[in-house]
Scaffold this active site. Structure first.
Site, PDB file in Angstrom:
ATOM      1  N   GLY A 155       0.715  -0.810   0.022  1.00  0.00           N
ATOM      2  CA  GLY A 155      -0.227  -0.227   0.080  1.00  0.00           C
ATOM      3  C   GLY A 155       0.196   1.566   0.207  1.00  0.00           C
ATOM      4  O   GLY A 155       0.082   2.131  -0.305  1.00  0.00           O
ATOM      5  N   PRO A 195       4.475  -5.589  -0.765  1.00  0.00           N
ATOM      6  CA  PRO A 195       4.422  -4.065  -1.323  1.00  0.00           C
ATOM      7  C   PRO A 195       4.480  -4.174  -3.376  1.00  0.00           C
ATOM      8  O   PRO A 195       4.731  -5.721  -3.435  1.00  0.00           O
ATOM      9  CB  PRO A 195       5.556  -3.182  -1.121  1.00  0.00           C
ATOM     10  CG  PRO A 195       6.548  -4.958  -0.882  1.00  0.00           C
ATOM     11  CD  PRO A 195       5.664  -5.601  -0.551  1.00  0.00           C
ATOM     12  N   CYS A 198     -12.560   4.799 -28.963  1.00  0.00           N
ATOM     13  CA  CYS A 198     -13.818   5.216 -29.285  1.00  0.00           C
ATOM     14  C   CYS A 198     -14.282   5.511 -27.776  1.00  0.00           C
ATOM     15  O   CYS A 198     -15.529   4.535 -27.916  1.00  0.00           O
ATOM     16  CB  CYS A 198     -14.727   4.361 -30.355  1.00  0.00           C
ATOM     17  SG  CYS A 198     -13.728   4.805 -31.939  1.00  0.00           S
TER      18      CYS A 198
HETATM   19  C1  LIG Z   1      -3.244  -4.648  -4.424  1.00  0.00           C
HETATM   20  C2  LIG Z   1      -2.487  -5.763  -3.091  1.00  0.00           C
HETATM   21  C3  LIG Z   1      -1.158  -5.342  -2.284  1.00  0.00           C
HETATM   22  C4  LIG Z   1      -0.453  -4.583  -3.199  1.00  0.00           C
HETATM   23  O1  LIG Z   1      -0.933  -2.880  -3.069  1.00  0.00           O
HETATM   24  P1  LIG Z   1       0.215  -1.930  -3.622  1.00  0.00           P
HETATM   25  O2  LIG Z   1      -0.962  -0.692  -2.836  1.00  0.00           O
HETATM   26  O3  LIG Z   1       0.601  -1.863  -4.714  1.00  0.00           O
HETATM   27  O4  LIG Z   1       1.575  -1.741  -2.411  1.00  0.00           O
HETATM   28  C5  LIG Z   1      -1.203  -5.911  -1.813  1.00  0.00           C
HETATM   29  N1  LIG Z   1      -1.561  -7.192  -1.206  1.00  0.00           N
HETATM   30  C6  LIG Z   1      -2.641  -7.457  -1.498  1.00  0.00           C
HETATM   31  C7  LIG Z   1      -3.701  -8.552  -0.583  1.00  0.00           C
HETATM   32  C8  LIG Z   1      -3.660  -6.523  -2.106  1.00  0.00           C
HETATM   33  O5  LIG Z   1      -4.715  -6.740  -2.518  1.00  0.00           O
END
Ligand SMILES: *Cc1c(COP(=O)(O)O)cnc(C)c1O
Length: 422
Positions: A239, A274, A342
């Site tokens: 995240g 990540p 389109c």
């Molecule tokens: C999408 C996701 C991530 C990665 O999130 P990022 O914001 O790209 O770091 C990690 N864990 C889970 C469970 C996710 O769905």
């Protein structure tokens, strides 16, 4: 994006001019920097070196097997969300003991494939899913290692489509119900509780939501251990945000400093997932201007990449910086950069000041290493772009541009249509 810099007026990726790649492979294409990808995973490894840890790259951000292999070479694993991502991770040679499997709708077939591969842990999102996994494991005569994805109900303060840890979210198990779900897990004969998981959202630009969420999870670990549940893997999710425009997200080190005391106290093996922060700023999408067009109210730069190649601007109103591949000093002009699709929603940038562009010239759409190619489609029967990995002064094609034959793959005209009138 320090690995994408102008040298003598030409935009380079590491030591390769992007215009040279365009000449050899055509446009549009994605180019990823080996050095940038490596630097990012090393920043995480360094930041979390004080605790036993696994960096499980979120495959959905960039699923190319060369990218997965690169992270694997840096002792990374993978966070997968489907049987297809399992297949990719294994094809890239990732050790199954470095795979964690999330997602609200895992099918029994997908669970069976992951059990057969011997993955590290399933991150489970509901009681029905838990029961299905128990059955799948029973059929194979194995124990399924499980963490529950707990929803700490912390607001990550990001775009609603990429917030995942709130009460109204489809993801995870509400923190108030977590203890009873764990008790259910402990009663199931082919489930082995090994960990806990949370992931609160994406493109987070502050440390505080992580700290708040992980504090709640830390308390939960204490409660679970008091019930003799052996929580040894703590998956803290992904995240962390990146700079697309003027955001100033924390570095992995700053994130680590804020949470390491909690992580250390737990004595757990720490898993990180990540995606964006490893790959987002390690890639660009290179596209060619087809036409420029003066509308009644707006000026348009029509390029050969569209929302089927990069959907983030259309889907999330996301900002991607756009740079000319050849620097020039023409006056700036406010334009919409649009694709050939389109749909009115087909744009890469709106109301953007760019030095005036001419037909045939190249543009780089920055920060396109994550959630870019993986979200692409063949809409409007457009073959998807090539993917390139740049390493120092050379580059490799890591996914060939799709061909017209690729577009028809698997389709057939049934016999009844060849006998008109019947
Ligand atoms: C999408 C996701 C991530 C990665 O999130 P990022 O914001 O790209 O770091 C990690 N864990 C889970 C469970 C996710 O769905």
């Amino acid at each position: 994006m320090q690995d994408f810099q102008y040298q003598n007026g030409q935009l380079f990726c590491e030591g390769v001019a992007l215009s040279d790649i365009a000449q050899q492979v055509g446009t549009p294409f994605f180019a990823y920097s080996h050095r940038a990808l490596t630097r990012q995973i090393r920043a995480y490894k360094e930041a979390f070196s004080e605790v036993p840890h696994l960096i499980a790259f979120a495959v959905k951000a960039n699923a190319n097997i060369a990218v997965l292999k690169l992270f694997g070479n840096e002792s990374g694993g993978a966070d997968i969300v489907s049987g297809g991502e399992l297949y990719r991770a294994l094809a890239a040679g990732i050790d199954p003991q470095k795979l964690v499997f999330a997602g609200v709708g895992k099918t029994k077939e997908e669970m069976t494939a992951a059990l057969q591969a011997g993955i590290l842990m399933f991150n489970i999102e509901s009681s029905q899913e838990l029961i299905a996994l128990d059955e799948a494991a029973k059929t194979l005569g194995v124990q399924a290692p499980v963490a529950l994805r707990v929803n700490p109900n912390v607001n990550p303060e990001t775009h609603p489509y990429i917030s995942t840890g709130l009460k109204k979210s489809k993801f995870g198990i509400d923190i108030e119900k977590a203890v009873s779900e764990y008790q259910l897990a402990a009663r199931l004969s082919h489930i082995e509780v090994v960990g806990i998981h949370s992931h609160i959202g994406s493109q987070l630009t502050q440390v505080k939501p992580f700290v708040d969420a992980l504090q709640l999870i830390s308390d939960m670990i204490d409660r679970l251990r008091a019930q003799n549940l052996d929580i040894r893997h703590w998956d803290i999710g992904g995240g962390l945000g990146i700079t697309y425009d003027s955001e100033n997200p924390p570095l992995p080190k700053e994130m680590a400093d804020a949470i390491l005391p909690l992580l250390k106290k737990s004595g757990c093996n720490i898993i990180l997932e990540p995606g964006r922060s490893l790959a987002g700023n390690a890639g660009v999408l290179v596209t060619r201007v087809i036409y420029t067009k003066e509308g009644e109210a707006k000026s348009f730069v029509v390029v050969d990449a569209g929302m089927n190649d990069l959907i983030r601007p259309s889907l999330y109103q996301a900002y991607h910086a756009i740079r000319p591949i050849v620097e020039h000093s023409r006056p700036e002009k406010v334009v919409d950069v649009v694709g050939p699709i389109c749909e009115s929603g087909d744009f890469l940038a709106q109301e953007r000041a760019l030095p005036e562009m001419k037909s045939g010239e190249l543009l780089a759409v920055m920060s396109a290493g994550a959630y870019a190619f993986t979200m692409s489609s063949n809409y409007n029967a457009r073959p998807r772009p090539a993917e390139i990995l740049v390493h120092d002064t050379s580059f490799d094609i890591i996914r060939a541009r799709e061909t017209m034959d690729d577009l028809l793959r698997g389709e057939r005209i049934p016999e009844i249509l060849n006998t008109p009138g019947h």
